[in-house]
Motif scaffolding. Structure first.
Motif, PDB file in Angstrom:
ATOM      1  N   ARG A  51      34.414  41.190  50.236  1.00  0.00           N
ATOM      2  CA  ARG A  51      34.468  42.430  50.998  1.00  0.00           C
ATOM      3  C   ARG A  51      35.500  43.338  50.325  1.00  0.00           C
ATOM      4  O   ARG A  51      36.631  42.910  50.102  1.00  0.00           O
ATOM      5  N   ASN A  52      35.080  44.533  49.981  1.00  0.00           N
ATOM      6  CA  ASN A  52      35.962  45.477  49.290  1.00  0.00           C
ATOM      7  C   ASN A  52      36.553  44.862  48.020  1.00  0.00           C
ATOM      8  O   ASN A  52      37.726  45.055  47.714  1.00  0.00           O
ATOM      9  N   GLY A  53      35.736  44.073  47.328  1.00  0.00           N
ATOM     10  CA  GLY A  53      36.169  43.463  46.075  1.00  0.00           C
ATOM     11  C   GLY A  53      37.099  42.274  46.229  1.00  0.00           C
ATOM     12  O   GLY A  53      37.593  41.735  45.246  1.00  0.00           O
ATOM     13  N   LYS A  54      37.344  41.821  47.468  1.00  0.00           N
ATOM     14  CA  LYS A  54      38.248  40.686  47.707  1.00  0.00           C
ATOM     15  C   LYS A  54      37.485  39.541  48.356  1.00  0.00           C
ATOM     16  O   LYS A  54      36.713  39.748  49.287  1.00  0.00           O
TER      17      LYS A  54
END
Length: 130
Positions: free
Chosen positions: A24-27
């Protein structure tokens, strides 16, 4: 103070190891799917009926016998198929911590874990103070 009880149920076969991962959001993040959430709720509901009046605060030995519906197997025959005992234990101990059996499952200094095929399915639990 020692505690002993039998949870009469079909033991969950989904394990703590089966957490899911996403991004999510690159994490990256981890979450429990519906089956794992249901297994956690089932265990906590059964365990809460046997919670000690005071949580254990010192070292304990945890003895657990997982009894799975026997099907074509003999009653009392060892189960040598998945799920692995260590994965079963992790979810059980986390649930026992959540409902107040002890202050931290790190207090479990000794474990005896067995899994069987059984005529009467469930989970036998004994906690012994060390």
């Amino acid at each position: 103070m020692d505690t002993q009880f039998f949870l009469s149920m079909d033991p969950p076969t989904v394990t703590y190891q089966e957490k899911r991962a996403g991004v999510r959001n690159g994490k990256p993040f981890f979450y429990e799917d519906g089956d794992l959430k249901a297994a956690r709720q089932k265990l906590k509901a059964h365990l809460s009926k046997h919670r000690p009046k005071k949580p254990y605060r010192g070292g304990v030995r945890l003895v657990v016998k997982w009894c799975f519906p026997r099907g074509k197997h003999r009653d009392g025959e060892y189960r040598i198929t998945k799920p692995d005992t260590d994965n079963l234990q992790k979810l059980l101990k986390d649930c026992m911590t959540a409902v107040g059996f002890w202050t931290d499952d790190a207090l479990v200094a000794s474990e005896i874990v067995e899994k069987f095929w059984a005529e009467r399915p469930g989970i036998f639990v004994r906690i012994e103070e060390l």
